[in-house]
Design a protein around this motif. Structure first.
Motif, PDB file in Angstrom:
ATOM      1  N   SER A   8       0.034  -1.045  -0.245  1.00  0.00           N
ATOM      2  CA  SER A   8      -0.194   0.076  -0.428  1.00  0.00           C
ATOM      3  C   SER A   8       1.000   0.791   0.201  1.00  0.00           C
ATOM      4  O   SER A   8       2.355   1.205   0.903  1.00  0.00           O
ATOM      5  N   GLN A  38      -7.112   4.438  -7.664  1.00  0.00           N
ATOM      6  CA  GLN A  38      -7.236   3.300  -7.286  1.00  0.00           C
ATOM      7  C   GLN A  38      -8.028   3.892  -5.647  1.00  0.00           C
ATOM      8  O   GLN A  38      -8.092   4.922  -5.229  1.00  0.00           O
ATOM      9  N   THR A  42     -12.683  -0.235  -2.273  1.00  0.00           N
ATOM     10  CA  THR A  42     -12.919  -1.074  -3.097  1.00  0.00           C
ATOM     11  C   THR A  42     -11.836  -1.951  -4.643  1.00  0.00           C
ATOM     12  O   THR A  42     -12.295  -2.765  -4.884  1.00  0.00           O
ATOM     13  N   GLY A  43     -11.122  -0.432  -4.771  1.00  0.00           N
ATOM     14  CA  GLY A  43     -10.248  -1.215  -5.361  1.00  0.00           C
ATOM     15  C   GLY A  43     -10.201  -0.614  -6.875  1.00  0.00           C
ATOM     16  O   GLY A  43      -9.957  -0.948  -8.228  1.00  0.00           O
ATOM     17  N   PHE A 321      -5.312  -5.641  -3.827  1.00  0.00           N
ATOM     18  CA  PHE A 321      -6.106  -5.599  -5.001  1.00  0.00           C
ATOM     19  C   PHE A 321      -4.894  -6.359  -5.992  1.00  0.00           C
ATOM     20  O   PHE A 321      -3.963  -5.856  -5.993  1.00  0.00           O
ATOM     21  N   TYR A 323      -4.905  -6.520 -10.078  1.00  0.00           N
ATOM     22  CA  TYR A 323      -5.406  -6.163 -11.358  1.00  0.00           C
ATOM     23  C   TYR A 323      -4.686  -6.949 -12.798  1.00  0.00           C
ATOM     24  O   TYR A 323      -3.871  -7.099 -13.037  1.00  0.00           O
ATOM     25  N   VAL A 334     -10.417  -6.283 -11.548  1.00  0.00           N
ATOM     26  CA  VAL A 334     -10.468  -5.829 -10.673  1.00  0.00           C
ATOM     27  C   VAL A 334     -11.114  -7.472  -9.340  1.00  0.00           C
ATOM     28  O   VAL A 334     -12.029  -7.781  -9.005  1.00  0.00           O
ATOM     29  N   PHE A 335      -9.608  -8.088  -8.542  1.00  0.00           N
ATOM     30  CA  PHE A 335      -9.584  -8.977  -7.994  1.00  0.00           C
ATOM     31  C   PHE A 335      -9.270  -8.235  -6.412  1.00  0.00           C
ATOM     32  O   PHE A 335      -8.262  -7.240  -6.131  1.00  0.00           O
ATOM     33  N   ARG A 336      -9.766  -8.823  -5.101  1.00  0.00           N
ATOM     34  CA  ARG A 336      -9.876  -8.962  -3.531  1.00  0.00           C
ATOM     35  C   ARG A 336      -8.044  -9.427  -3.319  1.00  0.00           C
ATOM     36  O   ARG A 336      -8.747 -10.801  -3.656  1.00  0.00           O
ATOM     37  N   CYS A 337      -7.508  -9.353  -2.845  1.00  0.00           N
ATOM     38  CA  CYS A 337      -6.120 -10.119  -2.428  1.00  0.00           C
ATOM     39  C   CYS A 337      -6.470 -10.828  -1.323  1.00  0.00           C
ATOM     40  O   CYS A 337      -6.877  -9.619   0.155  1.00  0.00           O
ATOM     41  N   LEU A 343      -7.663 -14.789  -4.165  1.00  0.00           N
ATOM     42  CA  LEU A 343      -8.659 -14.082  -5.778  1.00  0.00           C
ATOM     43  C   LEU A 343      -9.092 -13.750  -5.790  1.00  0.00           C
ATOM     44  O   LEU A 343     -10.368 -14.879  -6.539  1.00  0.00           O
ATOM     45  N   THR A 346     -14.178  -8.578  -7.848  1.00  0.00           N
ATOM     46  CA  THR A 346     -14.899  -7.591  -7.255  1.00  0.00           C
ATOM     47  C   THR A 346     -15.933  -6.851  -8.106  1.00  0.00           C
ATOM     48  O   THR A 346     -16.854  -6.831  -8.032  1.00  0.00           O
TER      49      THR A 346
END
Length: 363
Positions: A8, A38, A42-43, A321, A323, A334-337, A343, A346
């Motif tokens: 981050s 970004q 939410t990403g 996230f 991409y 977009v995916f949340r890690c 993965l 979203t």
């Protein structure tokens, strides 16, 4: 520049996501390098210039992007014949062109800035050479000082290995001050070089031949001294140990890049998670992202998920996230890690024509 991304941005900073791709046949209004911001919760990606549906800068086939160490200059190769490379100054106001130079070859597909911040390397896929460029005080690239070619025998795949095909250049793979690595799909080899910054020259230090017909495309290097080499032609990931002095590779074992693949699969990108506990591979053909857990001196298959589109060419990991650039579906999914490396889609996606590279940075 090491392509592992921080998890981050520092406090108060925002994450910007740049996307490059292929522009042949597109209207000028939709061709170039795209810039998104970004949403840290939410990403989701929104245009860096609110209300804009146009690229941040116009450019021809900017198929791969790189930033200098402090993030003040963005570089793009233009995968044309003859090939060129451009530099863009980065500011809150956007991107400003500062210079363009020939790469000395055709079809450049990758680039990286050296540790001294005074040189840039480009990989010319079609003509096969790796070129070393000077950077001036503003970061603008100049014409090549030198172009080197892999001297190993070509691989057995006549349709793809008719000669050297430079595919990636990696800086700091063996640690600060270590050799540079140059990945060559055509000769099934990874070459190591030392940079003499004063002379502006590359000196060969090692050549490592991998499995015949594997077609090494990209590698991801870990701080442990291990690296993971993606074989585009045999759809494998090979774990290697890097000699920090010479850059020679010692193969330790391989796993399939897409255990779920049925028929032909062409893996494209490989990335380590910021904590280096997981390795992610995009698979064109099976249209998935495979997740591997890093265990000791190897990889353990953990999961394989749909890429959210078609022909996933690249992946970037930042801020929790992922991409995924889905070239044939004209979007970045977009995916949340998860903490376990998983993965989760979203449902969000940014529309970009023919994306080929995703690069995230704090601004």
């Amino acid at each position: 520049m090491d392509q592992r991304l921080s998890d981050s941005p520092a406090g108060g900073e925002r994450t910007r996501v740049y996307v490059g791709g292929y522009t042949d046949g597109l209207p000028e209004s939709g061709a170039g390098v795209w810039a998104f911001d970004q949403d840290p919760a939410t990403g989701a990606l929104s245009p860096a210039e609110p209300g804009s549906e146009a690229p941040a800068v116009r450019a021809s086939n900017p198929s791969y992007l790189a930033l200098n160490a402090d993030g003040t200059v963005l570089y793009a190769v233009h995968e044309d014949a003859p090939g060129t490379v451009s530099g863009f100054a980065v500011s809150e106001g956007g991107l400003r062109a500062i210079g363009r130079a020939p790469t000395g070859g055709d079809g450049p597909c990758h680039l990286a800035v050296t540790e001294d911040g005074r040189h840039l390397l480009t990989a010319n896929y079609d003509s096969g050479g790796f070129s070393l460029h000077p950077l001036d005080d503003d970061g603008a690239p100049g014409a090549p000082l030198q172009t080197v070619y892999g001297d190993g025998p070509r691989g057995p795949r006549e349709d793809r290995q008719d000669g050297p095909h430079a595919h990636q250049v990696v800086v700091a793979a063996a640690g600060a001050g270590g050799p540079l690595l140059a990945v060559d799909l055509g000769t099934d080899s990874v070459y190591a070089f030392r940079l003499d910054p004063a002379a502006g020259r590359l000196e060969a230090s090692a050549a490592s031949r991998l499995a015949p017909g594997s077609g090494p495309r990209h590698l991801a290097a870990a701080s442990s001294g291990l690296a993971y080499v993606l074989g585009e032609l045999d759809s494998t990931v090979t774990t290697v140990r890097i000699d920090p002095a010479t850059g020679a590779l010692d193969p330790l074992g391989s796993v399939p890049a897409s255990p779920a693949a049925v028929g032909t699969n062409h893996p494209a990108a490989i990335r380590l998670s910021p904590d280096e506990r997981f390795c992610y591979v995009t698979n064109r053909g099976s249209d998935t992202v495979a997740v591997f857990a890093v265990e000791g001196s190897g990889l353990r298959f953990a999961a394989e998920v749909p890429c959210g589109g078609a022909w996933p060419r690249d992946i970037a990991l930042v801020g929790g996230f992922a991409y995924v650039a889905n070239q044939h579906s004209d979007q970045v999914a977009v995916f949340r890690c998860g903490a376990d490396g998983s993965l989760a889609p979203t449902g969000a996606a940014a529309a970009v024509p023919r994306p080929a590279c995703v690069l995230a940075a704090a601004v």
